[in-house]
Design a protein around this motif. Structure first.
Motif, PDB file in Angstrom:
ATOM      1  N   LEU B 102       0.820  -1.205   0.000  1.00  0.00           N
ATOM      2  CA  LEU B 102       0.000   0.000   0.000  1.00  0.00           C
ATOM      3  C   LEU B 102       0.854   1.254   0.000  1.00  0.00           C
ATOM      4  O   LEU B 102       0.589   2.197  -0.739  1.00  0.00           O
ATOM      5  N   ILE B 103       1.906   1.265   0.822  1.00  0.00           N
ATOM      6  CA  ILE B 103       2.744   2.457   0.907  1.00  0.00           C
ATOM      7  C   ILE B 103       3.399   2.766  -0.431  1.00  0.00           C
ATOM      8  O   ILE B 103       3.353   3.893  -0.921  1.00  0.00           O
ATOM      9  N   LEU B 104       4.006   1.757  -1.040  1.00  0.00           N
ATOM     10  CA  LEU B 104       4.680   1.996  -2.315  1.00  0.00           C
ATOM     11  C   LEU B 104       3.682   2.454  -3.377  1.00  0.00           C
ATOM     12  O   LEU B 104       3.978   3.334  -4.181  1.00  0.00           O
ATOM     13  N   SER B 105       2.489   1.860  -3.372  1.00  0.00           N
ATOM     14  CA  SER B 105       1.495   2.276  -4.346  1.00  0.00           C
ATOM     15  C   SER B 105       1.043   3.694  -4.100  1.00  0.00           C
ATOM     16  O   SER B 105       0.859   4.479  -5.029  1.00  0.00           O
ATOM     17  N   PHE B 106       0.833   4.051  -2.840  1.00  0.00           N
ATOM     18  CA  PHE B 106       0.414   5.408  -2.533  1.00  0.00           C
ATOM     19  C   PHE B 106       1.471   6.420  -2.941  1.00  0.00           C
ATOM     20  O   PHE B 106       1.168   7.452  -3.521  1.00  0.00           O
ATOM     21  N   TYR B 107       2.736   6.135  -2.621  1.00  0.00           N
ATOM     22  CA  TYR B 107       3.810   7.029  -3.046  1.00  0.00           C
ATOM     23  C   TYR B 107       3.778   7.194  -4.551  1.00  0.00           C
ATOM     24  O   TYR B 107       3.958   8.282  -5.086  1.00  0.00           O
ATOM     25  N   ASN B 108       3.539   6.073  -5.240  1.00  0.00           N
ATOM     26  CA  ASN B 108       3.519   6.128  -6.683  1.00  0.00           C
ATOM     27  C   ASN B 108       2.400   7.031  -7.174  1.00  0.00           C
ATOM     28  O   ASN B 108       2.559   7.784  -8.122  1.00  0.00           O
ATOM     29  N   ILE B 109       1.244   6.967  -6.517  1.00  0.00           N
ATOM     30  CA  ILE B 109       0.132   7.805  -6.939  1.00  0.00           C
ATOM     31  C   ILE B 109       0.403   9.252  -6.550  1.00  0.00           C
ATOM     32  O   ILE B 109       0.232  10.175  -7.341  1.00  0.00           O
ATOM     33  N   SER B 183      15.160   2.044   5.019  1.00  0.00           N
ATOM     34  CA  SER B 183      14.390   3.286   4.970  1.00  0.00           C
ATOM     35  C   SER B 183      14.577   4.042   3.671  1.00  0.00           C
ATOM     36  O   SER B 183      13.750   4.887   3.327  1.00  0.00           O
ATOM     37  N   TYR B 184      15.628   3.735   2.917  1.00  0.00           N
ATOM     38  CA  TYR B 184      15.824   4.440   1.651  1.00  0.00           C
ATOM     39  C   TYR B 184      15.069   3.817   0.502  1.00  0.00           C
ATOM     40  O   TYR B 184      14.903   4.437  -0.545  1.00  0.00           O
ATOM     41  N   PHE B 185      14.627   2.569   0.705  1.00  0.00           N
ATOM     42  CA  PHE B 185      14.059   1.867  -0.443  1.00  0.00           C
ATOM     43  C   PHE B 185      12.844   2.548  -1.060  1.00  0.00           C
ATOM     44  O   PHE B 185      12.774   2.692  -2.279  1.00  0.00           O
ATOM     45  N   PRO B 186      11.841   2.959  -0.259  1.00  0.00           N
ATOM     46  CA  PRO B 186      10.662   3.575  -0.892  1.00  0.00           C
ATOM     47  C   PRO B 186      11.047   4.749  -1.783  1.00  0.00           C
ATOM     48  O   PRO B 186      10.516   4.898  -2.886  1.00  0.00           O
ATOM     49  N   MET B 187      11.990   5.567  -1.320  1.00  0.00           N
ATOM     50  CA  MET B 187      12.365   6.724  -2.127  1.00  0.00           C
ATOM     51  C   MET B 187      13.054   6.289  -3.425  1.00  0.00           C
ATOM     52  O   MET B 187      12.773   6.810  -4.500  1.00  0.00           O
ATOM     53  N   ILE B 188      13.962   5.303  -3.289  1.00  0.00           N
ATOM     54  CA  ILE B 188      14.670   4.831  -4.475  1.00  0.00           C
ATOM     55  C   ILE B 188      13.686   4.242  -5.475  1.00  0.00           C
ATOM     56  O   ILE B 188      13.711   4.555  -6.676  1.00  0.00           O
ATOM     57  N   TYR B 189      12.780   3.411  -4.955  1.00  0.00           N
ATOM     58  CA  TYR B 189      11.823   2.758  -5.837  1.00  0.00           C
ATOM     59  C   TYR B 189      10.913   3.784  -6.520  1.00  0.00           C
ATOM     60  O   TYR B 189      10.702   3.736  -7.730  1.00  0.00           O
ATOM     61  N   THR B 190      10.346   4.703  -5.712  1.00  0.00           N
ATOM     62  CA  THR B 190       9.397   5.651  -6.276  1.00  0.00           C
ATOM     63  C   THR B 190      10.061   6.541  -7.321  1.00  0.00           C
ATOM     64  O   THR B 190       9.507   6.753  -8.401  1.00  0.00           O
ATOM     65  N   SER B 191      11.247   7.063  -7.000  1.00  0.00           N
ATOM     66  CA  SER B 191      11.877   7.951  -7.986  1.00  0.00           C
ATOM     67  C   SER B 191      12.217   7.194  -9.262  1.00  0.00           C
ATOM     68  O   SER B 191      12.032   7.720 -10.366  1.00  0.00           O
ATOM     69  N   TYR B 266      15.101  -4.952  -5.062  1.00  0.00           N
ATOM     70  CA  TYR B 266      15.215  -5.291  -3.646  1.00  0.00           C
ATOM     71  C   TYR B 266      16.251  -6.374  -3.390  1.00  0.00           C
ATOM     72  O   TYR B 266      16.792  -6.987  -4.295  1.00  0.00           O
ATOM     73  N   ASN B 267      16.548  -6.562  -2.126  1.00  0.00           N
ATOM     74  CA  ASN B 267      17.418  -7.652  -1.694  1.00  0.00           C
ATOM     75  C   ASN B 267      17.026  -7.964  -0.250  1.00  0.00           C
ATOM     76  O   ASN B 267      16.366  -7.163   0.393  1.00  0.00           O
ATOM     77  N   PRO B 268      17.410  -9.136   0.276  1.00  0.00           N
ATOM     78  CA  PRO B 268      16.942  -9.536   1.599  1.00  0.00           C
ATOM     79  C   PRO B 268      17.182  -8.496   2.690  1.00  0.00           C
ATOM     80  O   PRO B 268      16.397  -8.401   3.625  1.00  0.00           O
ATOM     81  N   ALA B 269      18.222  -7.680   2.552  1.00  0.00           N
ATOM     82  CA  ALA B 269      18.497  -6.712   3.614  1.00  0.00           C
ATOM     83  C   ALA B 269      17.392  -5.683   3.765  1.00  0.00           C
ATOM     84  O   ALA B 269      17.222  -5.106   4.833  1.00  0.00           O
ATOM     85  N   VAL B 270      16.650  -5.449   2.682  1.00  0.00           N
ATOM     86  CA  VAL B 270      15.629  -4.404   2.767  1.00  0.00           C
ATOM     87  C   VAL B 270      14.217  -4.953   2.643  1.00  0.00           C
ATOM     88  O   VAL B 270      13.291  -4.202   2.358  1.00  0.00           O
ATOM     89  N   TYR B 271      14.025  -6.247   2.873  1.00  0.00           N
ATOM     90  CA  TYR B 271      12.683  -6.813   2.765  1.00  0.00           C
ATOM     91  C   TYR B 271      11.682  -6.052   3.619  1.00  0.00           C
ATOM     92  O   TYR B 271      10.514  -5.945   3.277  1.00  0.00           O
ATOM     93  N   ASP B 272      12.138  -5.503   4.739  1.00  0.00           N
ATOM     94  CA  ASP B 272      11.230  -4.809   5.647  1.00  0.00           C
ATOM     95  C   ASP B 272      10.394  -3.733   4.981  1.00  0.00           C
ATOM     96  O   ASP B 272       9.247  -3.525   5.345  1.00  0.00           O
ATOM     97  N   THR B 273      10.997  -3.003   4.053  1.00  0.00           N
ATOM     98  CA  THR B 273      10.221  -1.955   3.393  1.00  0.00           C
ATOM     99  C   THR B 273       9.961  -2.244   1.927  1.00  0.00           C
ATOM    100  O   THR B 273       9.322  -1.459   1.245  1.00  0.00           O
TER     101      THR B 273
END
Lengths: 303, 325
Positions: B102-109, B183-191, B266-273
């Motif tokens: 949900l978070i990644l999708s919302f950021y995307n929107i 914590s950086y993943f959402p930003m990296i993914y969204t951008s 992604y990679n296992p280290a960042v599965y959390d986000t």
């Protein structure tokens, strides 16, 4: 005519020069953001390895070393993937054109019985999919797993494209068909002798969409093709760039090369690989612009 | 007499005596046979590859092992009802996976939806047509670069000796490996996602804008409107249908659309986000062979997506009178 439209356009968009300047600046920024990453990869891949290690390459290449590319050319796995990708692109594009035309044409005939059911039959899968697991199990059961048909068969049709072609074919006047019927032609003949030649515009659009799509695809191959020998290029790239399970620096080659290669960082080799595999697309896509735009416009009018 | 009655009932022209009495003449049937023969191979392909998996969804309610029949009446299939759905809902990863999706999708929107629109509006204001074409062509270069290459570039740029860290080092900051910090993943993914798709998505809006009648602008100009007012009062309302439909589509795929790029970044280290429903299904359902479980999660996703699509469409219809149906 053209200048009048241009005049009108310019008159409408008259405004303060300051705003104009800001907009132009923003657009230049956009160009920079979209073009620089690829450009950076390019200049790094041809630069002197020592300069790259010293982190001094940002805006133009320092030195001109094509060694990375020379090493790449010895990579037989890459060439193999290139070959299979071309096979997949050609096969799927040809099949896609065929399936679109075969399925869309009957839908344009007023005499088709049960047309509503056929259209519903086509629209339902666009909203409800089988999901990854059931599709995977089906492909295994159909013996489409781990061979080239795993890519070719699912990629041979697209309901969205069928609807696109149908919209286009609907715009061909009925009178042509009726005249052909009076002359005793069957639907088959009408399709191949009249409608097909007239469909060149939409077929060009679909051919390009499909080619680009298949060239860039990797997920299906990842799921269905464990055999590395028939994997497409993008999947090989994934192993090189992301999984890091392919070490380009260890490619077999002549002794002389090996000494040079030791200096090339893995990063430069990877960047060279990126450029080598993406250049065809970069050089061709600007020429096909009008087709994409046309495709989007027809698609948005489907209603 | 009987012929005329038949004719009135069918609504067709009065039939000649003895000849075209039936509604379905032989010629019509023959023609349809030919038309269906032309369509048949494709319809079959669609049936096998799109509809049969729908039937295969049934394994979500079974203890499925490969080779077992999906539907049998002699007790060979083992029905377990909602077992796997419950397993998903009570799994320790459920919260993480759903919230990440949900978070990644919302950021995307939030970031990715309005950028193509604003870009199209700004591009439309450019007077130099050559420059406009150049910017447009440049804007969809990222779309044509494959996702694998884009992810490869991004991962390389954010690595410890990538360009991002190079620039940070110039300002004296320490080098960080961004790819392993959750914590950086959402930003990296969204951008990355927005960068890759904004140009292509803007084509649709540009097409819609170019279809607006210029006389509307002319009369607004006569009334003394400036450019900003013209955009707000003419352009935006005129492309509202397009915006509404695109938004509905986005909402209708909130739970499922981001698998591809996440899988690459992604990679296992960042599965959390970064672990989303799609990647979760891929790892547990496919790689681990828990087919029934994977099918259950997948079914949950499609049903939820359809529900969201329906709700979004209804809201859009109520608010703006535009919708998918």
């Amino acid at each position: 005519m053209l200048t009048k439209a241009k005049e009108m356009n310019n008159k409408i968009h008259e405004g303060s020069k300051a705003v104009d300047a800001v907009i132009v600046f923003l657009m230049i920024l956009v160009c920079f953001i979209t073009l620089y990453p690829m450009y950076y990869v390019l200049i790094l891949s041809v630069s002197d390895p020592l300069e790259v290690a010293a982190k001094s390459v940002y805006f133009w290449p320092k030195g001109f070393y094509l060694d990375s590319y020379r090493v790449l050319c010895t990579d037989m796995k890459m060439w193999n993937s290139y070959l299979y990708t071309v096979i997949y692109v050609v096969a799927d594009t040809a099949l896609m054109l065929l399936t679109c035309v075969l399925c869309a044409y009957p839908l344009t005939s007023k005499h088709l019985l049960g047309k509503k059911f056929v259209v519903a039959f086509l629209l339902i899968p666009m909203y409800f999919g089988g999901g990854l697991i059931p599709t995977y199990l089906l492909m295994v059961k159909l013996n489409l797993y781990n061979n080239i048909w795993a890519i070719i068969v699912p990629g041979a049709f697209s309901i969205w494209n069928i609807i696109l072609v149908r919209t286009f074919l609907n715009s061909i006047p009925e009178t042509l068909r009726e005249a052909a019927f009076i002359d005793g032609a069957s639907h088959f003949k009408v399709l191949f002798k009249i409608y097909l030649p007239l469909s060149k515009p939409i077929l060009a659009v679909i051919a390009i969409y499909t080619s680009v799509g298949v060239w860039n695809s990797w997920f299906n191959a990842m799921v269905y093709l464990p055999n590395e020998n028939i994997q497409p290029l993008q999947l090989y790239l994934r192993r090189v760039l992301i999984d890091q399970t392919v070490n380009l620096a260890q490619l077999p080659a002549a002794e002389v090369e090996a000494a040079v290669r030791k200096q090339l960082s893995n990063m430069q080799l990877k960047y060279a690989m990126i450029i080598f595999t993406t250049l065809p697309i970069i050089f061709t896509y600007p020429f096909f612009q009008k087709y994409f735009v046309k495709g989007v416009m027809i698609g948005s009018l489907k209603g | 007499m009987p012929n005329q009655i038949v004719a009135v009932r069918n609504g067709s022209k009065p039939a000649k005596r003895g000849r075209r009495r039936q509604k379905y003449s032989r010629a019509l049937i023959h023609e349809n046979l030919e038309l269906y023969a032309i369509m048949l191979p494709v319809l079959l392909l669609i049936f096998v590859l799109c509809y049969v998996p729908l039937y295969g969804q049934l394994i979500a309610f079974q203890d499925y092992t490969p080779g077992a029949p999906i539907l049998s009446f002699d007790g060979q299939t083992q029905w377990v009802g909602w077992k796997y759905f419950n397993q998903f809902f009570t799994s320790p990863y459920f919260g993480r996976v759903v919230s990440n999706t949900l978070i990644l999708s919302f950021y995307n929107i939030i970031f990715g939806f309005w950028i193509p629109i604003v870009f199209a509006l700004l591009l439309n204001e450019l007077k130099n047509l050559a420059f406009k074409k150049f910017v447009q062509t440049a804007s969809y270069l990222p779309y044509f670069i494959s996702a694998v290459v884009v992810a490869g570039m991004v991962l390389s740029f954010i690595s410890t000796d990538g360009i991002v860290n190079d620039l940070r080092a110039l300002t004296g900051a320490k080098r960080i490996d961004f790819s392993t910090i959750p914590s950086y993943f959402p930003m990296i993914y969204t951008s990355t996602n927005v960068w890759k798709s904004f140009g292509w998505n803007s084509i649709l809006y540009l097409a819609a804008i170019s279809g607006i009648d210029p006389t509307l602008y002319e009369s607004a100009k006569l009334d003394g409107a400036n450019r900003g007012q013209m955009v707000w009062y003419i352009t935006l309302p005129m492309i509202l249908p397009t915006i509404a439909i695109m938004l509905i589509f986005q909402v209708g795929s909130i739970l499922g659309s981001n698998t591809d790029l996440v899988l690459l970044l992604y990679n296992p280290a960042v599965y959390d986000t970064s672990d989303v429903i799609g990647t979760y299904i891929y790892r547990y359902g496919l790689l681990n062979g828990q087919f029934s479980f994977g099918a259950a999660v997948g079914m949950f996703t499609s049903v939820m997506n359809f529900g969201l699509l329906f709700i979004a469409n209804t809201i859009s219809n109520k608010l703006t009178n535009y919708g998918l149906w």
